[in-house]
Structure formats: C-alpha cells, structure tokens
Enzyme design. Sequence first.
Site, PDB file in Angstrom:
ATOM      1  N   ARG A 285       0.015 -41.426 -27.509  1.00 33.95           N
ATOM      2  CA  ARG A 285      -0.621 -42.714 -27.809  1.00 33.95           C
ATOM      3  C   ARG A 285      -1.523 -42.596 -29.048  1.00 33.95           C
ATOM      4  O   ARG A 285      -1.198 -43.091 -30.108  1.00 33.95           O
ATOM      5  CB  ARG A 285      -1.431 -43.207 -26.594  1.00 33.95           C
TER       6      ARG A 285
ATOM      7  N   CYS B 220      -6.440 -39.995 -39.649  1.00 35.08           N
ATOM      8  CA  CYS B 220      -7.659 -40.790 -39.483  1.00 35.08           C
ATOM      9  C   CYS B 220      -7.502 -42.074 -40.279  1.00 35.08           C
ATOM     10  O   CYS B 220      -7.287 -42.030 -41.480  1.00 35.08           O
ATOM     11  CB  CYS B 220      -8.861 -39.997 -39.995  1.00 35.08           C
TER      12      CYS B 220
END
Lengths: 292, 292
Positions: free
Chosen positions: B14, B237
């Site tokens: 996920r 990120c």
Amino acid sequence: MSHPFITVKEVGPRDGLQNETQIVSTEDKVKWIEELADTGLTHIEVSSFVSPKWIPALADAKDVFAMLTRKKGVTYSALVPNEKGLEAALLAGVDEVAVFMSASETHNKKNINKTIQEALVILEQVVQTAKQEKKQVRGYLSTVFGCPYEGEVAVSQVASITESLLQMGVDEVSLGDTIGIAHPLQVKHIMKEMEHVLPKLALHFHNTRGLASANVLAGLEAGVTTFDGAAGGIGGCPYAEGATGNIATEDLVYMLHAMGYETSVDLAKLTEAARFMERTLQKELPSYQLKL
Amino acid sequence: MSHPFITVKEVGPRDGLQNETQIVSTEDKVKWIEELADTGLTHIEVSSFVSPKWIPALADAKDVFAMLTRKKGVTYSALVPNEKGLEAALLAGVDEVAVFMSASETHNKKNINKTIQEALVILEQVVQTAKQEKKQVRGYLSTVFGCPYEGEVAVSQVASITESLLQMGVDEVSLGDTIGIAHPLQVKHIMKEMEHVLPKLALHFHNTRGLASANVLAGLEAGVTTFDGAAGGIGGCPYAEGATGNIATEDLVYMLHAMGYETSVDLAKLTEAARFMERTLQKELPSYQLKL
C-alpha cells in the site's frame, strides 16, 4: 542535558577514494580537499603513503600534498603503513599520520601479512618516529565489530590492542566497522568496556547494512565525541561488491545538527563538496543529503 | 535485559506502491503479497480503497483481495478514507481497516481537504462502523515529526489527536514520519509524552535523510514494540523527488535480529520477496539487504 561539541573527521579522500574503482585526477582530488576544508571541517585525511601497487588510486599522495593550498586550522593527515611510508609522509609535510591494523588475527594476516604482535612492533617504531617529529598520530583499528574471516572479534582483544596503541603514543584510536556489521547494542557494549579511554576514541562506521545512523546514536549515547565520515558516502565495501561505503559525512552532520549537537561544519557547503565528487565520479552516491 | 518481541508490519503493497510511478499488475501484487505472507509477516497492508482518481496505482484493491490466497494467522488490511471506502473494504473482506489523517492542520487541508476537527468526525463514523463489523482498526497519523507546510508540529497536538483516535476505538495508532524528518531525540521526546498509551503506538519511519535506523533505535529504547516497513524500501517521498521511501522491512528486521530482538519474520525469505519487487519494478531499490 547540554550536548558536547562533536568532532567530525573527513576520510573521503583516503578511505573513500581508495575503494572507488575509478581513479580521480590529482587536480580533482586537490580541488575536492580544498572545498572540503572550506566547509569548516577541521580534520581531513588527504591520502595514503601505502605502496601504489596496493592502492593505485592513491599513488599520487605526494603530488596531492604538494599542490594543496592549506587552510589554517585544518589538520591534513595521511595513512602510513611503515617507516618508509612515514618518511614519505613527513617529506610531504603531513600534519598528522594515521597508522592502521586489524583487531582480528586473520584480517591482519590477509590485509598486511602480519600477526597482531608483529603489527604492534612495526607501528610502535612508526609512532615513535612520528612523535619525535612532533606529529599527531591517529590509529585505525579495523574489524572491531566483526571480521570477514573470523566473524565476531572479542571485545577484550579490541580493548587490549587499543590500550597498546595508546601506550605507544597514539593520540586517538578510530574503531572501524570495516564490513558494516556493527549494531547499536554492540557499539554500546564495546564503548562501555573501554569507558576509561573514551575521550581518545573515535567511531568509524560503514553503512553497508543501513545501521550507520543507529550506530552513531549508540556511540553518542555512550559518550563518544569524534566520528568519521566520507563526503558523499563514497568508498563501497571491499567485501561486498555494490554495497554502501562510509557513512556520508553530510548525513552524519545533518543528524548531529538535527539532534542539537554542534560541529564545526557548514552542512550546505559540505553537501556542495559531496556534489562535486558525485559529478567527478559520474555516478549516484549513497548520500541521502544529495538526494533532497 | 531481555528483549520484548517486536511486531513488524508490512506496508509496502500500500504505502510503497502508492508512491511508485510504475503501476504494478494485479497479478504481480497478489504474487508479492503471498510471498510476503510466506516470510512469517503477520500484518500486511494490501491496498487502499481511496478513490482511484487519487491513487491510480491502487485502483485494483478489490481485485487484489479477490485473487489473494490468504494465509492463516496473517492480518490483511486496507486503507479507507471514509464510509464509502470502508464499505468497499468490507465487501472485499479485509481483516483490518486503516484510517488516516495528519497531525498538522495544513497537511490535512492539502491532503484530504478537511480540518483536523472535520477529519476526526468522519473517522469516528468509519471506526464505529468498522467496530460494529468486528474489524480491527489502525489509525495512521501522518506528519507527526514534521509537516512539509508547517514545519514542526506540536507534541501536544500529536498527543491529543492520538488520544481522540484511541477513544473512538482505534486499536493502534501508527505515528508517521511522512517526510522523513524525524530525529532520535524527537522520537524519544514524543514517546515520553505519550508513555501512557505506548502499547497502542506503532512507529512508521521513512529513510529520506538516512535516519530511519537511528529513529527505530530511539523508538526501541523508548519501549515501542511495533514498527512499519516496506519491503525493498519502495515508495519514495512525494515531497522530495528521488528521495528514499519507507525503511526497507528487511533492513528493519536485520537490525532487530542483530540486536537480539525476536520477530516472526524469516529474513532470507523477506529479502527474496523484496527482490521480487526489485525485478518487477526493474530498478535498484534503496534496501541495503538487497545489495549484500
């Protein structure tokens, strides 16, 4: 709790470049070292006076020292294996010499073809001469946290060799995690055993298994105030091809500053210096600061 | 000192895949999750029932659950943003649902277009329904250690939102270092402030600045016993392109085992599972274990 000042020692030009497959030109090395000195770093290991047959990447040690414009307040050191190397280093005008040996019998045998006892005898001569010449002496003790041939190394052996090095006049012993196998509890355990000489110890971590920052934290918590790094995280690991090298000095400095420790280093300038080596080597370096 | 057992929760399918630019096929996701379950991991976050418009990479959540052969003893969870997501997740047969919000006002606004108070109201409904359906509920609190818009986030705010989540019936709150800005002293400080709910907290670190292992150490020292990881260190990120993502689960497990902590995970199998995703994504992943 107020934080102690942390001394960060740059070993990239020596420990980093000696393990890179590419050979950097003397001009680029000099430019890099001068850039590193401009970041506020107070200790830079410039090169090695080991035989060029062993470390071709650092064969130009003499020329690097000759071409270097030195900055006041910076200690420029070099690795020396024996009296012959020391002589060359003294001629080149080093501020500090670094001697080296392993904490494990087999790694000494394979790396410098000597037993621990033989190595200590040779280092004693080198240290004596260096001291007569009023030079600072650093001692590298490698495989402290594990040996590629023997596995674990007894703490008592690490402590006893460190003691011998300090007794012969070595000013500081840098405990090296040569294969990047150290873990934080081990760091704390070893530091606890050597508490009586803690101010004379430095920690030298490789980030092979991603634990360098955790090991630095363990070292800080144990009271260590000197840490080695290599700008850009260059160097790799001779025992695991493709693995990561020294902790990147800029990652180390970032961590220390984030935690409120003072160092002499300007992080932005240091990151720029690391970027210079990334451009020079033309490959992505393991440094985290370089990726932000 | 005897070590507590550490629960390692896998969020790669996920949190990892949602931040990868490549979309992995449903078949490969299923294969990966089954491989991850075979490593001994007891908690795997399978996917997200957020609108596919927001996270196209996880648009096949329903199909992944449908195709998955489940292993006994493993909790398969999914992220849900609201009642509608929860409904879909329940239909898919999740064992556990994960709700999420930010600890900072601005990140909530930008990420889910709600104030903290509005988010809490919606989550309360979701949690209530999930509990009626006898599901475990995990709460993700993001930007706990720093917000990309606001900078530092007050510990009191983190503590108060965590308290609210626990009071509404959330079983565990995972404190997320969304932008990888946490440092060890901060981790210790926040954990100290939340000591009274420590058994209900998990830590979720990103390795953006190379401090994930140090932050895990700080968490362990503070008494935290649950940590999240993403196999391979996948994810990146969203606030720093090219930066490293979640701590690689295999690096986390390596660290824990090296320090003498027990987990349910077989490190060799986990590393193989990470390697499967490296082959699937056809790029070098940030994991250290994969480079040895």
